[in-house]
Design an enzyme around this catalytic site. Structure first.
Site, short mmCIF file in Angstrom:
data_model
loop_
_atom_site.label_atom_id
_atom_site.label_comp_id
_atom_site.label_asym_id
_atom_site.label_seq_id
_atom_site.Cartn_x
_atom_site.Cartn_y
_atom_site.Cartn_z
N ARG A 136 -14.02 19.36 -24.76
CA ARG A 136 -14.15 19.47 -23.29
C ARG A 136 -12.85 19.90 -22.61
O ARG A 136 -12.54 19.48 -21.50
CB ARG A 136 -14.65 18.15 -22.68
CG ARG A 136 -16.00 17.71 -23.21
CD ARG A 136 -17.14 18.69 -22.89
NE ARG A 136 -18.34 18.29 -23.60
CZ ARG A 136 -18.69 18.79 -24.80
NH1 ARG A 136 -17.96 19.73 -25.41
NH2 ARG A 136 -19.79 18.37 -25.38
N SER B 20 -23.45 14.26 -18.89
CA SER B 20 -22.70 13.08 -19.34
C SER B 20 -21.55 12.84 -18.37
O SER B 20 -20.75 13.74 -18.12
CB SER B 20 -22.11 13.30 -20.73
OG SER B 20 -23.15 13.53 -21.63
N GLU C 104 -15.78 13.00 -17.64
CA GLU C 104 -15.85 14.40 -18.06
C GLU C 104 -15.98 15.26 -16.80
O GLU C 104 -15.47 16.37 -16.73
CB GLU C 104 -17.08 14.60 -18.97
CG GLU C 104 -17.29 16.04 -19.36
CD GLU C 104 -18.49 16.23 -20.28
OE1 GLU C 104 -18.71 15.39 -21.17
OE2 GLU C 104 -19.21 17.22 -20.09
C1 LIG Z 1 -28.58 17.90 -16.90
C2 LIG Z 1 -27.22 18.33 -17.42
C3 LIG Z 1 -27.01 18.45 -18.78
C4 LIG Z 1 -25.76 18.86 -19.28
N1 LIG Z 1 -25.59 18.98 -20.62
C5 LIG Z 1 -24.41 19.36 -21.10
C6 LIG Z 1 -24.21 19.51 -22.51
O1 LIG Z 1 -25.11 19.32 -23.32
N2 LIG Z 1 -23.00 19.87 -22.94
C7 LIG Z 1 -21.95 20.13 -22.09
O2 LIG Z 1 -20.85 20.46 -22.56
N3 LIG Z 1 -22.10 20.00 -20.76
C8 LIG Z 1 -23.30 19.63 -20.24
N4 LIG Z 1 -23.46 19.51 -18.89
C9 LIG Z 1 -22.32 19.72 -17.99
C10 LIG Z 1 -22.15 21.17 -17.48
O3 LIG Z 1 -23.39 21.86 -17.44
C11 LIG Z 1 -21.15 21.95 -18.34
O4 LIG Z 1 -19.86 21.36 -18.30
C12 LIG Z 1 -21.04 23.40 -17.85
O5 LIG Z 1 -20.25 24.11 -18.76
C13 LIG Z 1 -20.41 23.51 -16.47
O6 LIG Z 1 -20.63 24.83 -16.00
P1 LIG Z 1 -20.70 25.14 -14.45
O7 LIG Z 1 -20.81 26.60 -14.32
O8 LIG Z 1 -21.75 24.35 -13.78
O9 LIG Z 1 -19.26 24.64 -13.99
P2 LIG Z 1 -18.86 23.90 -12.64
O10 LIG Z 1 -19.47 22.55 -12.62
O11 LIG Z 1 -19.09 24.77 -11.48
O12 LIG Z 1 -17.29 23.73 -12.89
C14 LIG Z 1 -16.81 22.88 -13.92
C15 LIG Z 1 -15.31 23.07 -14.07
O13 LIG Z 1 -15.06 24.39 -14.54
C16 LIG Z 1 -14.26 25.13 -13.61
N5 LIG Z 1 -14.76 26.51 -13.61
C17 LIG Z 1 -16.04 26.93 -13.49
N6 LIG Z 1 -16.11 28.27 -13.61
C18 LIG Z 1 -14.84 28.68 -13.79
C19 LIG Z 1 -14.24 29.97 -13.96
N7 LIG Z 1 -14.96 31.08 -14.01
N8 LIG Z 1 -12.90 30.03 -14.12
C20 LIG Z 1 -12.13 28.91 -14.09
N9 LIG Z 1 -12.64 27.68 -13.93
C21 LIG Z 1 -13.98 27.58 -13.78
C22 LIG Z 1 -14.41 24.43 -12.28
O14 LIG Z 1 -13.27 24.63 -11.47
C23 LIG Z 1 -14.55 22.97 -12.74
O15 LIG Z 1 -13.28 22.42 -13.02
C24 LIG Z 1 -24.71 19.12 -18.37
C25 LIG Z 1 -24.92 19.01 -16.99
C26 LIG Z 1 -26.17 18.63 -16.51
C27 LIG Z 1 -26.40 18.54 -15.03
#
Ligand SMILES: Cc1cc2nc3c(=O)[nH]c(=O)nc-3n(C[C@H](O)[C@H](O)[C@H](O)COP(=O)(O)OP(=O)(O)OC[C@H]3O[C@@H](n4cnc5c(N)ncnc54)[C@H](O)[C@@H]3O)c2cc1C
Length: 303
Positions: A176, A226, A296
Site C-alpha cells: 500500500r 479496508s 490505509e
Molecule cells: C468497496 C471497496 C473495496 C476495495 N477493495 C480494495 C482492494 O481489494 N484492494 C485495494 O488495494 N484497495 C481496495 N479499495 C480501496 C481503493 O479502491 C484503492 O486504494 C484504489 O486504488 C484507490 O483508487 P482511487 O482512484 O479511488 O484513489 P483515491 O481514493 O481518489 O485516492 C487515493 C490516494 O491516491 C492518490 N491519488 C489518486 N490518483 C492519483 C494520481 N493520479 N496521482 C497521484 N496521486 C493520486 C490520492 O491523492 C490519495 O492519496 C477498496 C475500496 C472500496 C470502496
C-alpha cells in the site's frame, strides 16, 4: 491566497463545465462524506493538469489529486484549496501484451480490456473500485497479486510540472505504498505488462474473485474498503472482531458486522463520526492486543 486571481487564470485553462466552486466532496467519495472543496476541477487533457498545478504552486493554493475517491475521507469542513479529479483522463490502449492506461481510467475497465484481449494478470483488479492513478499510488492489491506484479512503468509529474518515466523498481512499490506518496508525484499514465491467457479462464477467475468480494464485503454500504493496513503478523479485521468491535458505532459510522475490517457509513455518517470511530478502534485494539492499527485510507481537509 488570492482566489480571484487564480480563478481568472483557471478559466483560461479549463472550460467552465470542468470547474466547480464549493463542490461538496461527499458527491465524489465512496464513503459519501466530506465538505466542499473551494475549487474542484476535472481536467480532460494532461497539459491542463500540469498548467493547473503550476498555477496553484505559484499562488500557494493547496491542491489535492484524486481518482475515484474510494480510499479517502474528506473532513466535514471541506478542502481549502483545489481538488483535481482525474477520472476524465481515462484513455486505454492495447499493444501486444501491454496495456497503456491514463491515470483516471477505472481498474475495472483496464481489467475488461485485458479480458477482451485474452491477457491475464489483471483479474485481481477487476473488483477494486479505483482508478489507475489511485492504484499505482496505493500499490493496490487483492487476493495475492498487487499492482507491483503487473506494472512495467508509469509516467509521473512532480509538482513543478517536470515529467518522468519510472520503471517498476523506480516506483518503489511496497505494501500500500509507492514513491508517488513519498515523493509528491502525480501519476499521469501507466503501462501494464501482461501475459497471453485463455479468455474463459480469465473471465471465470474475475467472476470467482468478485463473488468472494460480494460474499465477504459490505458492498451495499458506502465505505472506502479496508479501513486499516494489515499489521505485520496479523489481520486487521480479525483483531477488530476479537476486540468485540463488530457492529460498534459512533453516530452514523459503524464497524461492519459482515467484515470488521470495513468501517461503513450506515446512516448518514459525518466524516467526524468515521474519524472518531477509527480512533476508537485503534485505541481498543491497542489496549487489548498491543497492536497499533495504521489507517490505509487517506484523511484530508478541515474539521
Ligand atoms: C468497496 C471497496 C473495496 C476495495 N477493495 C480494495 C482492494 O481489494 N484492494 C485495494 O488495494 N484497495 C481496495 N479499495 C480501496 C481503493 O479502491 C484503492 O486504494 C484504489 O486504488 C484507490 O483508487 P482511487 O482512484 O479511488 O484513489 P483515491 O481514493 O481518489 O485516492 C487515493 C490516494 O491516491 C492518490 N491519488 C489518486 N490518483 C492519483 C494520481 N493520479 N496521482 C497521484 N496521486 C493520486 C490520492 O491523492 C490519495 O492519496 C477498496 C475500496 C472500496 C470502496
Amino acid at each position: 491566497m488570492d482566489l480571484d486571481a487564480v480563478i481568472y487564470e483557471l478559466e483560461k485553462i479549463f472550460d467552465k463545465k470542468n470547474i466547480n466552486y464549493n463542490e461538496p466532496m461527499k458527491n465524489h467519495t465512496s464513503f459519501r462524506v466530506g465538505g466542499p472543496a473551494d475549487i474542484f476541477i476535472i481536467p480532460e487533457k494532461t497539459w491542463q493538469v500540469i498548467s493547473a498545478i503550476k498555477l496553484f504552486k505559484e499562488h500557494n493554493i493547496p491542491f489535492f489529486i484524486m481518482g475515484n475517491g474510494t480510499n479517502i475521507v474528506v473532513r466535514d469542513g471541506g478542502f481549502k484549496g483545489a481538488v483535481i479529479k482525474l477520472t476524465s483522463l481515462n484513455n486505454i490502449s492495447v499493444e501486444g501484451n501491454k496495456i497503456k492506461a491514463q491515470s483516471g481510467a477505472f481498474l475495472s475497465n483496464v481489467s475488461m480490456e485485458a479480458l477482451k484481449n485474452s491477457l491475464k494478470g489483471m483479474e485481481f483488479a477487476s473488483g477494486i473500485p479505483g482508478t489507475v492513478g489511485g492504484a499505482v499510488t496505493m500499490n493496490a492489491g487483492a487476493y495475492g497479486p498487487e499492482i507491483k506484479d503487473v506494472i512495467e512503468s508509469a509516467v509521473l509529474c512532480d509538482y513543478d510540472g517536470n515529467l518522468f518515466c519510472f520503471n517498476r523498481d523506480e516506483l518503489e512499490l511496497s505494501y500500500r505504498h509507492s514513491i508517488v506518496q513519498s515523493g509528491n508525484y502525480i501519476v499521469l499514465e501507466a503501462v501494464f505488462a501482461l501475459e497471453k491467457g485463455d479468455s474463459t479462464a480469465i473471465r471465470s477467475r474475475m467472476e470467482e474473485l468478485n463473488r468472494r468480494r460480494a460474499d465477504k464485503q459490505p458492498l451495499n454500504y458506502p465505505s472506502a474498503g479496508s479501513t486499516f493496513k494489515r499489521p505485520e503478523g496479523y489481520f486487521a479485521g480479525k483483531l477488530i472482531e476479537d476486540a468485540g468491535l463488530k457492529g460498534y458505532s459512533i453516530g452514523g459510522a459503524k464497524v461492519s458486522e459482515k467484515h470488521a475490517g470495513f468501517i461503513i457509513n450506515y446512516n448518514n455518517a459525518t466524516a467526524k463520526d468515521i474519524i472518531e470511530l477509527i480512533k476508537k478502534v485503534q485505541e481498543i485494539v491497542n489496549e487489548k492486543f498491543g497492536v497499533l492499527l495504521e489507517p490505509e485510507i487517506k484523511i484530508i481537509g478541515e474539521e
